[in-house]
Design a protein around this motif. Structure first.
Motif, PDB file in Angstrom:
ATOM      1  N   LEU A 147      -1.775  11.880  -8.209  1.00  0.00           N
ATOM      2  CA  LEU A 147      -2.107  10.673  -7.445  1.00  0.00           C
ATOM      3  C   LEU A 147      -2.869   9.675  -8.311  1.00  0.00           C
ATOM      4  CD1 LEU A 147      -1.741   9.516  -4.625  1.00  0.00           C
ATOM      5  CD2 LEU A 147      -3.844  10.690  -3.923  1.00  0.00           C
ATOM      6  N   ARG A 148      -3.749  10.172  -9.154  1.00  0.00           N
ATOM      7  CA  ARG A 148      -4.524   9.286 -10.024  1.00  0.00           C
ATOM      8  C   ARG A 148      -3.622   8.608 -11.059  1.00  0.00           C
ATOM      9  NH1 ARG A 148     -10.224  10.985 -13.011  1.00  0.00           N
ATOM     10  NH2 ARG A 148      -8.948  11.705 -14.751  1.00  0.00           N
ATOM     11  N   GLN A 149      -2.653   9.322 -11.580  1.00  0.00           N
ATOM     12  CA  GLN A 149      -1.714   8.723 -12.525  1.00  0.00           C
ATOM     13  C   GLN A 149      -0.936   7.581 -11.878  1.00  0.00           C
ATOM     14  OE1 GLN A 149       0.595  12.151 -13.546  1.00  0.00           O
ATOM     15  NE2 GLN A 149      -0.714  12.761 -15.263  1.00  0.00           N
ATOM     16  N   ALA A 150      -0.595   7.765 -10.603  1.00  0.00           N
ATOM     17  CA  ALA A 150       0.225   6.777  -9.906  1.00  0.00           C
ATOM     18  C   ALA A 150      -0.580   5.605  -9.358  1.00  0.00           C
ATOM     19  CB  ALA A 150       0.988   7.450  -8.762  1.00  0.00           C
ATOM     20  N   LYS A 151      -1.832   5.866  -8.964  1.00  0.00           N
ATOM     21  CA  LYS A 151      -2.584   4.857  -8.221  1.00  0.00           C
ATOM     22  C   LYS A 151      -3.913   4.457  -8.859  1.00  0.00           C
ATOM     23  CE  LYS A 151       0.442   4.544  -4.980  1.00  0.00           C
ATOM     24  NZ  LYS A 151       1.206   3.279  -4.810  1.00  0.00           N
ATOM     25  N   GLY A 152      -4.262   5.056  -9.978  1.00  0.00           N
ATOM     26  CA  GLY A 152      -5.518   4.700 -10.623  1.00  0.00           C
ATOM     27  C   GLY A 152      -6.671   5.568 -10.179  1.00  0.00           C
ATOM     28  N   HIS A 153      -7.821   5.342 -10.790  1.00  0.00           N
ATOM     29  CA  HIS A 153      -8.988   6.202 -10.567  1.00  0.00           C
ATOM     30  C   HIS A 153      -9.750   5.879  -9.287  1.00  0.00           C
ATOM     31  CE1 HIS A 153      -9.477   7.950 -14.851  1.00  0.00           C
ATOM     32  NE2 HIS A 153      -8.270   7.461 -14.731  1.00  0.00           N
ATOM     33  N   ASP A 154      -9.602   4.680  -8.759  1.00  0.00           N
ATOM     34  CA  ASP A 154     -10.378   4.265  -7.583  1.00  0.00           C
ATOM     35  C   ASP A 154      -9.659   4.679  -6.312  1.00  0.00           C
ATOM     36  OD1 ASP A 154     -11.995   3.139  -5.707  1.00  0.00           O
ATOM     37  OD2 ASP A 154     -11.724   1.063  -6.367  1.00  0.00           O
ATOM     38  N   PHE A 155     -10.073   5.805  -5.742  1.00  0.00           N
ATOM     39  CA  PHE A 155      -9.433   6.313  -4.531  1.00  0.00           C
ATOM     40  C   PHE A 155      -9.952   5.611  -3.281  1.00  0.00           C
ATOM     41  CE2 PHE A 155      -7.539   9.122  -7.281  1.00  0.00           C
ATOM     42  CZ  PHE A 155      -6.970  10.256  -6.723  1.00  0.00           C
ATOM     43  N   SER A 156     -11.003   4.815  -3.413  1.00  0.00           N
ATOM     44  CA  SER A 156     -11.595   4.172  -2.240  1.00  0.00           C
ATOM     45  C   SER A 156     -10.654   3.162  -1.591  1.00  0.00           C
ATOM     46  CB  SER A 156     -12.910   3.484  -2.619  1.00  0.00           C
ATOM     47  OG  SER A 156     -12.673   2.372  -3.469  1.00  0.00           O
ATOM     48  N   LYS A 157      -9.657   2.727  -2.336  1.00  0.00           N
ATOM     49  CA  LYS A 157      -8.709   1.741  -1.808  1.00  0.00           C
ATOM     50  C   LYS A 157      -7.469   2.393  -1.206  1.00  0.00           C
ATOM     51  CE  LYS A 157     -10.087  -1.523  -5.446  1.00  0.00           C
ATOM     52  NZ  LYS A 157      -9.616  -2.303  -6.620  1.00  0.00           N
ATOM     53  N   LEU A 158      -7.382   3.706  -1.281  1.00  0.00           N
ATOM     54  CA  LEU A 158      -6.149   4.388  -0.896  1.00  0.00           C
ATOM     55  C   LEU A 158      -6.142   4.852   0.555  1.00  0.00           C
ATOM     56  CD1 LEU A 158      -5.444   6.682  -3.994  1.00  0.00           C
ATOM     57  CD2 LEU A 158      -4.588   4.369  -3.534  1.00  0.00           C
ATOM     58  N   LYS A 159      -4.940   4.803   1.123  1.00  0.00           N
ATOM     59  CA  LYS A 159      -4.663   5.434   2.408  1.00  0.00           C
ATOM     60  C   LYS A 159      -3.669   6.554   2.131  1.00  0.00           C
ATOM     61  CE  LYS A 159      -5.190   1.133   5.022  1.00  0.00           C
ATOM     62  NZ  LYS A 159      -4.484   0.138   5.887  1.00  0.00           N
ATOM     63  N   ARG A 255       8.154   2.474   6.311  1.00  0.00           N
ATOM     64  CA  ARG A 255       6.935   2.089   7.029  1.00  0.00           C
ATOM     65  C   ARG A 255       5.708   2.138   6.124  1.00  0.00           C
ATOM     66  NH1 ARG A 255       8.076   2.251  12.687  1.00  0.00           N
ATOM     67  NH2 ARG A 255       5.854   1.904  13.026  1.00  0.00           N
ATOM     68  N   ALA A 256       5.785   2.926   5.048  1.00  0.00           N
ATOM     69  CA  ALA A 256       4.671   3.039   4.102  1.00  0.00           C
ATOM     70  C   ALA A 256       4.605   1.797   3.228  1.00  0.00           C
ATOM     71  CB  ALA A 256       4.847   4.290   3.252  1.00  0.00           C
ATOM     72  N   ALA A 257       3.570   1.708   2.408  1.00  0.00           N
ATOM     73  CA  ALA A 257       3.462   0.605   1.449  1.00  0.00           C
ATOM     74  C   ALA A 257       4.685   0.615   0.534  1.00  0.00           C
ATOM     75  CB  ALA A 257       2.186   0.749   0.633  1.00  0.00           C
ATOM     76  N   PRO A 258       5.107  -0.556   0.059  1.00  0.00           N
ATOM     77  CA  PRO A 258       6.323  -0.623  -0.770  1.00  0.00           C
ATOM     78  C   PRO A 258       6.275   0.273  -2.007  1.00  0.00           C
ATOM     79  CG  PRO A 258       5.656  -2.817  -0.072  1.00  0.00           C
ATOM     80  CD  PRO A 258       4.553  -1.885   0.334  1.00  0.00           C
ATOM     81  N   ASP A 259       5.082   0.455  -2.558  1.00  0.00           N
ATOM     82  CA  ASP A 259       4.952   1.294  -3.758  1.00  0.00           C
ATOM     83  C   ASP A 259       4.380   2.669  -3.432  1.00  0.00           C
ATOM     84  OD1 ASP A 259       2.428   0.453  -3.056  1.00  0.00           O
ATOM     85  OD2 ASP A 259       1.794  -0.008  -5.109  1.00  0.00           O
TER      86      ASP A 259
END
Length: 307
Positions: A147-159, A255-259
């Protein structure tokens, strides 16, 4: 890595400090990039002590230990003295007497690995490779690395949505613990009421029985295996009904985010939890999870056994 923040054994991610978890992920990323010492565990014997079947976990631990130069023993309960009545503890102590210092243990009973850890010598390290429905810490780590590789280190922005049979899933419990430690912005959990625990596991999560709603705008959908061996308990009406209500299809994924990314710990029940189109599609990170499993397990073995 600095292993002063790590416990002597890796039994669970519950209570593992952020800095220790982050350090393991950072070290695992270095291994994934090919930066490691092939003699780091030279002369150290590691045993995969599995009392339950496994493909991905067992093979990746074996590869991880070999790549670091360890001597690897693979224990097969079906052909061992456990068939003659030998206990798991006696098995472990006999292997320890042969000089094995690292044990990767999978067991069907909750808390079995923690119980065994109370009886080993100083300098022996245990890794929980899955016990009952309690914990699977290295799966949680590899999921976080992916998940970090795909979305970066800041998990606070993730759903993040975890979907399926949470009640019987040690993977889900370890994922939830890691997601909380990493400060994930919103954790959604979705599944039939019969497959969701009511023991506090889901505290702080947004719980839903509507997959379409749970997927709205999520950055990651973490699908879980529907444990068919539990079907005799009548937890779902049928596999077809489950797929209709909680199976991830390409249409639902819109229905999820495009990426958004899709994950699954395996083994996959294709056409039940997830369709072929999604499992093999461009948003799927399922095989990357498998690849990352080797790197994560290298990091764990190095941290516990080196020095």
């Amino acid at each position: 890595m600095n292993n002063t923040h790590l416990p002597r054994h890796l039994l669970t991610l519950d209570g593992l400090p952020f800095d220790a978890l982050d350090a393991l992920l950072t070290r695992a990323q270095a291994f994934a990039d090919g930066h490691y010492d092939r003699r780091a565990l030279d002369g150290i014997a590691v045993c995969t002590l599995f009392f339950e079947p496994s493909t991905r976990t067992r093979m990746s631990f074996t590869l991880a230990a070999q790549r670091l130069g360890a001597d690897v023993l693979n224990f097969d309960a079906s052909t061992s003295s456990t068939r003659k009545g030998e206990t798991a503890l006696d098995t472990l102590k006999n292997l320890e007497a042969m000089g094995v210092r690292g044990f990767v243990i999978r067991h069907h009973e909750d808390g079995a690995v923690a119980a065994l850890s109370q009886h080993v010598e100083l300098g022996t390290a245990l890794v929980n490779a899955g016990d009952g429905r309690s914990a699977h810490p290295t799966q949680g780590l590899l999921d976080m690395l992916t998940l970090r590789q795909a979305k970066g280190h800041d998990f606070s922005k993730l759903k993040v949505a975890i979907v399926g049979d949470v009640k019987h899933s040690r993977v889900a419990r370890s994922d939830l613990q890691a997601l909380r430690t990493l400060g994930t912005g919103e954790i959604r959990v979705c599944g039939p009421a019969s497959l969701l625990p009511n023991d506090g596991t889901l505290d702080g999560c947004v719980v839903s029985h509507d997959l379409d709603a749970a997927l709205d705008g999520v950055d990651a959908a973490m699908m879980l295996r529907l444990q068919r061996e539990r079907m005799e308990e009548g937890l779902v009406a049928s596999l077809d009904d489950y797929h209709r209500e909680f199976g991830l299809t390409a249409q639902r994924l819109t229905r999820a985010a495009p990426d958004a990314v899709v994950m699954h710990p395996g083994p996959i029940n294709r056409g039940v939890e997830i369709t072929d189109e999604v499992a093999d599609g461009p948003q799927s990170l399922i095989l990357r999870q498998v690849s990352n499993g080797v790197a994560v397990r290298m990091a764990v073995l190095e941290a516990l056994l080196r020095g």
